[in-house]
Design a protein around this motif. Structure first.
Motif, PDB file in Angstrom:
ATOM      1  N   HIS A 196      69.137  63.829  64.919  1.00  0.00           N
ATOM      2  CA  HIS A 196      67.704  63.765  64.600  1.00  0.00           C
ATOM      3  C   HIS A 196      66.884  63.453  65.848  1.00  0.00           C
ATOM      4  O   HIS A 196      65.797  64.016  66.047  1.00  0.00           O
ATOM      5  CB  HIS A 196      67.456  62.705  63.526  1.00  0.00           C
ATOM      6  N   LEU A 197      67.394  62.566  66.693  1.00  0.00           N
ATOM      7  CA  LEU A 197      66.688  62.253  67.932  1.00  0.00           C
ATOM      8  C   LEU A 197      66.561  63.476  68.826  1.00  0.00           C
ATOM      9  O   LEU A 197      65.523  63.700  69.450  1.00  0.00           O
ATOM     10  CB  LEU A 197      67.407  61.132  68.679  1.00  0.00           C
ATOM     11  N   ARG A 198      67.633  64.280  68.891  1.00  0.00           N
ATOM     12  CA  ARG A 198      67.563  65.491  69.700  1.00  0.00           C
ATOM     13  C   ARG A 198      66.501  66.449  69.168  1.00  0.00           C
ATOM     14  O   ARG A 198      65.794  67.106  69.939  1.00  0.00           O
ATOM     15  CB  ARG A 198      68.936  66.179  69.748  1.00  0.00           C
ATOM     16  N   GLU A 199      66.399  66.522  67.846  1.00  0.00           N
ATOM     17  CA  GLU A 199      65.372  67.372  67.245  1.00  0.00           C
ATOM     18  C   GLU A 199      63.972  66.850  67.574  1.00  0.00           C
ATOM     19  O   GLU A 199      63.070  67.619  67.922  1.00  0.00           O
ATOM     20  CB  GLU A 199      65.550  67.412  65.727  1.00  0.00           C
ATOM     21  N   ARG A 231      58.280  61.461  59.616  1.00  0.00           N
ATOM     22  CA  ARG A 231      59.349  62.406  59.973  1.00  0.00           C
ATOM     23  C   ARG A 231      60.099  61.955  61.223  1.00  0.00           C
ATOM     24  O   ARG A 231      61.288  62.254  61.373  1.00  0.00           O
ATOM     25  CB  ARG A 231      58.765  63.803  60.157  1.00  0.00           C
ATOM     26  N   ARG A 232      59.415  61.244  62.092  1.00  0.00           N
ATOM     27  CA  ARG A 232      60.106  60.702  63.273  1.00  0.00           C
ATOM     28  C   ARG A 232      61.191  59.709  62.842  1.00  0.00           C
ATOM     29  O   ARG A 232      62.278  59.667  63.421  1.00  0.00           O
ATOM     30  CB  ARG A 232      59.076  60.024  64.183  1.00  0.00           C
ATOM     31  N   PHE A 233      60.903  58.921  61.782  1.00  0.00           N
ATOM     32  CA  PHE A 233      61.852  57.895  61.344  1.00  0.00           C
ATOM     33  C   PHE A 233      62.533  58.230  60.024  1.00  0.00           C
ATOM     34  O   PHE A 233      63.254  57.390  59.485  1.00  0.00           O
ATOM     35  CB  PHE A 233      61.133  56.544  61.227  1.00  0.00           C
ATOM     36  N   MET A 265      56.250  66.632  69.811  1.00  0.00           N
ATOM     37  CA  MET A 265      57.051  66.068  68.741  1.00  0.00           C
ATOM     38  C   MET A 265      56.512  66.461  67.368  1.00  0.00           C
ATOM     39  O   MET A 265      57.280  66.729  66.437  1.00  0.00           O
ATOM     40  CB  MET A 265      57.108  64.540  68.876  1.00  0.00           C
ATOM     41  N   GLY A 266      55.196  66.519  67.248  1.00  0.00           N
ATOM     42  CA  GLY A 266      54.596  66.949  65.998  1.00  0.00           C
ATOM     43  C   GLY A 266      54.977  68.370  65.651  1.00  0.00           C
ATOM     44  O   GLY A 266      55.243  68.696  64.481  1.00  0.00           O
ATOM     45  N   GLU A 267      55.046  69.233  66.664  1.00  0.00           N
ATOM     46  CA  GLU A 267      55.468  70.617  66.443  1.00  0.00           C
ATOM     47  C   GLU A 267      56.950  70.672  66.084  1.00  0.00           C
ATOM     48  O   GLU A 267      57.360  71.412  65.181  1.00  0.00           O
ATOM     49  CB  GLU A 267      55.195  71.447  67.695  1.00  0.00           C
ATOM     50  N   ASN A 268      57.774  69.875  66.781  1.00  0.00           N
ATOM     51  CA  ASN A 268      59.211  69.843  66.478  1.00  0.00           C
ATOM     52  C   ASN A 268      59.469  69.431  65.031  1.00  0.00           C
ATOM     53  O   ASN A 268      60.389  69.942  64.378  1.00  0.00           O
ATOM     54  CB  ASN A 268      59.926  68.858  67.410  1.00  0.00           C
ATOM     55  N   LEU A 269      58.643  68.503  64.538  1.00  0.00           N
ATOM     56  CA  LEU A 269      58.862  67.948  63.204  1.00  0.00           C
ATOM     57  C   LEU A 269      58.002  68.615  62.132  1.00  0.00           C
ATOM     58  O   LEU A 269      58.064  68.222  60.966  1.00  0.00           O
ATOM     59  CB  LEU A 269      58.564  66.437  63.221  1.00  0.00           C
ATOM     60  N   SER A 270      57.184  69.594  62.539  1.00  0.00           N
ATOM     61  CA  SER A 270      56.276  70.290  61.609  1.00  0.00           C
ATOM     62  C   SER A 270      55.396  69.295  60.856  1.00  0.00           C
ATOM     63  O   SER A 270      55.198  69.405  59.640  1.00  0.00           O
ATOM     64  CB  SER A 270      57.072  71.147  60.609  1.00  0.00           C
ATOM     65  N   ALA A 271      54.862  68.330  61.585  1.00  0.00           N
ATOM     66  CA  ALA A 271      54.007  67.303  60.983  1.00  0.00           C
ATOM     67  C   ALA A 271      52.560  67.757  60.985  1.00  0.00           C
ATOM     68  O   ALA A 271      52.079  68.338  61.966  1.00  0.00           O
ATOM     69  CB  ALA A 271      54.145  65.994  61.750  1.00  0.00           C
ATOM     70  N   CYS A 316      56.546  53.219  70.476  1.00  0.00           N
ATOM     71  CA  CYS A 316      58.010  53.256  70.509  1.00  0.00           C
ATOM     72  C   CYS A 316      58.536  54.608  70.019  1.00  0.00           C
ATOM     73  O   CYS A 316      59.544  55.109  70.528  1.00  0.00           O
ATOM     74  CB  CYS A 316      58.589  52.132  69.663  1.00  0.00           C
ATOM     75  N   ALA A 317      57.869  55.196  69.044  1.00  0.00           N
ATOM     76  CA  ALA A 317      58.292  56.504  68.523  1.00  0.00           C
ATOM     77  C   ALA A 317      58.274  57.563  69.618  1.00  0.00           C
ATOM     78  O   ALA A 317      59.141  58.445  69.674  1.00  0.00           O
ATOM     79  CB  ALA A 317      57.395  56.923  67.369  1.00  0.00           C
ATOM     80  N   LEU A 318      57.307  57.463  70.511  1.00  0.00           N
ATOM     81  CA  LEU A 318      57.160  58.460  71.571  1.00  0.00           C
ATOM     82  C   LEU A 318      58.034  58.176  72.791  1.00  0.00           C
ATOM     83  O   LEU A 318      58.485  59.113  73.453  1.00  0.00           O
ATOM     84  CB  LEU A 318      55.695  58.529  72.022  1.00  0.00           C
ATOM     85  N   PHE A 319      58.269  56.900  73.073  1.00  0.00           N
ATOM     86  CA  PHE A 319      58.853  56.546  74.364  1.00  0.00           C
ATOM     87  C   PHE A 319      60.206  55.830  74.300  1.00  0.00           C
ATOM     88  O   PHE A 319      60.813  55.600  75.340  1.00  0.00           O
ATOM     89  CB  PHE A 319      57.869  55.672  75.156  1.00  0.00           C
ATOM     90  N   TRP A 320      60.681  55.471  73.122  1.00  0.00           N
ATOM     91  CA  TRP A 320      61.929  54.714  73.031  1.00  0.00           C
ATOM     92  C   TRP A 320      62.815  55.281  71.925  1.00  0.00           C
ATOM     93  O   TRP A 320      62.480  55.173  70.752  1.00  0.00           O
ATOM     94  CB  TRP A 320      61.633  53.236  72.768  1.00  0.00           C
ATOM     95  N   LYS A 321      63.959  55.825  72.314  1.00  0.00           N
ATOM     96  CA  LYS A 321      64.875  56.382  71.323  1.00  0.00           C
ATOM     97  C   LYS A 321      65.598  55.303  70.527  1.00  0.00           C
ATOM     98  O   LYS A 321      66.198  55.589  69.490  1.00  0.00           O
ATOM     99  CB  LYS A 321      65.902  57.288  72.015  1.00  0.00           C
ATOM    100  N   GLY A 322      65.534  54.061  71.004  1.00  0.00           N
ATOM    101  CA  GLY A 322      66.261  52.988  70.331  1.00  0.00           C
ATOM    102  C   GLY A 322      65.566  52.405  69.121  1.00  0.00           C
ATOM    103  O   GLY A 322      66.165  51.622  68.378  1.00  0.00           O
TER     104      GLY A 322
END
Length: 527
Positions: free
Chosen positions: A516-519, A115-117, A100-106, A430-436
């Protein structure tokens, strides 16, 4: 003291550290290099850096000293360190964080959450918590190293603090996280070998494993009356369940660090420095072996130091150290071990301190440079501000190290781990495991967790509330006096409260954007 031998040992050590820092400096040219090592770190370097950052003089000196006071019940922390700090952290949290860090360039932990939120507030709030809270942790690591130099080499405590801080500051400012991780790997290797030798030597000195443990068990009747009155039963048995002694050992020393490790910014960012999950898989065994040897070794030596001091001086470890648990391991090493080993073990302690301090100073610098300054200014010279932030962090740590009381190392470590867990753990999970989870839920969880943790420390938790005096000023004493609450660590209150608030607010607020969730979750399955 043989000045020539000591000088040669220290010179060789710093040449090795200096060379590792120089190599890192030569390989650091971009912000990505400086913040996340270009995301191409070797698994051995990553795992050893993670372990060496996790296990500092706080573990060896501070928690080793606590083992001298509380006994082998603290070995439950070894179990949690490996289960939570390595296996769960690497396999479940690490892989998703890396991807996820790579996806978001964090580049930093607060930036990862922001960037997740899609929230700038999360980034600068998280950065502020790290920058303002971590000096406590850094200062107790500094104290651990300085106490050893003071006890073993008769070096002035104040001078030792300054020397340690300056050396670490130089290679962190110059080399960024590559400088940190390259030197961590070297220092972690030295730590590992030094601890093995120490444990073997202690068991040999005390007549073997069985003899040492049986003798310690037979000393149970020597537990001080003040400790017995609050639940202590011996050094090889757990305190009375529910007693103040039990709550302090269980909630602060064991759970405070054992669970809090999952939300440590300086550790989480390590997951973003490797290229693939394969490196994380390879790092599990390396990290687990390192953590086991370092923590188990320190706690065993701390507990068994009571046997040595009683046989040699008729004193318990805490008595031989002048009532300061932070001095138990240094005094034991200088008293029981030959002079040449003191010099070599000094390298283990220097490595433990420098590896953790370098990570702390780096993450504080990135917190102020990348997460606060660049977020508020929306761009700018973040690497320069990061370097300035590192220098400020060093100064704050040194100042705190001068003014903090004795027996503070383990307590200070646990308090900072607990603050990070209260602020970040529920939101990170929650950021890692819950899309809700929603932006509002994340903000509510972070702010409430930090607020509850701080208020509990100020008004309810006896050790800190009594020392700070605010509860007495406002309420004439602790806000809650009923057992066991004055001895319950904030982590047991703030983390569940933060998780509940995060979930409830998320369920009641607008759902996150699907694109954004898909990204965020691209390449991550099972959510």
């Amino acid at each position: 003291m043989n000045i020539i031998v000591l000088g040669v040992v220290i010179l060789v050590y710093f040449i090795m550290v200096g060379y590792a820092g120089y190599v890192a400096w030569r390989r650091t040219s971009t912000s990505e290099d400086y913040m996340v090592a270009g995301r191409k770190t070797h698994p051995y370097i990553m795992a050893m850096s993670y372990g060496a950052t996790f296990i500092s003089t706080a573990a060896i000196i501070g928690f080793g000293g606590m083992a001298g006071v509380y006994g082998m019940g603290i070995l439950w922390l070894v179990f949690l360190n490996i289960l939570v700090g390595i296996f769960i952290a690497f396999i479940f949290y690490g892989k998703r964080t890396r991807r996820m860090g790579e996806n978001l360039s964090a580049f930093t932990f607060p930036e990862f959450l922001a960037r997740r939120f899609k929230s700038k507030f999360i980034q600068y709030f998280g950065g502020a918590v790290i920058f303002l809270g971590m000096p406590l942790y850094a200062s107790v690591v500094l104290i651990g190293a300085a106490r050893f130099l003071e006890s073993s080499l008769k070096l002035n405590f104040n001078i030792a603090l300054i020397i340690m801080a300056l050396i670490v500051a130089v290679y962190v400012v110059m080399g960024g996280i590559k400088g940190v991780m390259y030197t961590d790997a070297l220092q972690g290797t030295i730590m590992f070998l030094g601890m093995i030798f120490l444990v073997v030597s202690v068991y040999y000195m005390l007549g073997g494993v069985t003899s040492a443990h049986e003798t310690l068990t037979s000393m149970g009747h020597l537990i001080p009356a003040s400790a017995k009155s609050v639940g202590a039963t011996g050094w090889t048995s757990m305190p009375i369940p529910g007693s103040p002694y039990w709550w302090t050992l269980f909630s602060t020393i064991i759970l405070g660090v054992g669970i809090g490790v999952l939300a440590q910014p300086q550790l989480a960012v390590r997951f973003m420095t490797v290229e693939s999950n394969r490196e994380l898989n390879r790092g599990v065994l390396i990290g687990a072996l390192f953590i086991f040897v370092m923590t188990w070794g320190a706690y065993i030596v701390g507990a068994l130091s009571n046997v040595y001091f009683f046989q040699e001086k008729g004193l318990l470890a805490i008595q031989a150290s002048g009532g300061n648990a932070d001095k138990i391991i240094p005094v034991f090493i200088s008293s029981a071990m030959p002079e040449w080993f003191t010099y070599l073990f000094m390298l283990t302690l220097l490595s433990a301190a420098m590896s953790t301090l370098s990570a702390q100073f780096h993450v504080q610098g990135t917190a102020i440079g990348r997460d606060v300054y660049e977020t508020l200014k929306r761009g700018g010279r973040s690497v320069l501000i990061t370097r300035i932030g590192i220098i400020i962090a060093v100064i704050l740590a040194v100042i705190l190290a001068y003014i903090l009381p004795g027996s503070i190392i383990a307590q200070g470590t646990a308090l900072f781990f607990g603050l990070c867990a209260a602020t970040f753990l529920s939101v990170y999970t929650c950021a890692l495991f819950w899309k809700g989870i929603t932006r509002a839920g994340a903000i509510a969880g972070m702010v409430s967790g930090a607020t509850i943790s701080i208020l509990w420390l100020l008004l309810v938790y006896k050790k800190t509330a009594t020392a700070l005096g605010l509860a007495k000023l406002l309420f004439g004493g602790l806000l809650i006096k009923t057992m066991p609450w004055p001895f319950v660590d904030p982590i047991l209150v703030a983390v569940p409260a933060s998780m509940i608030i995060t979930i409830l607010v998320s369920l009641l607020t607008e759902k996150p954007d699907e694109d954004h969730l898909r990204e965020c979750f691209k390449g991550i399955g099972g959510v």
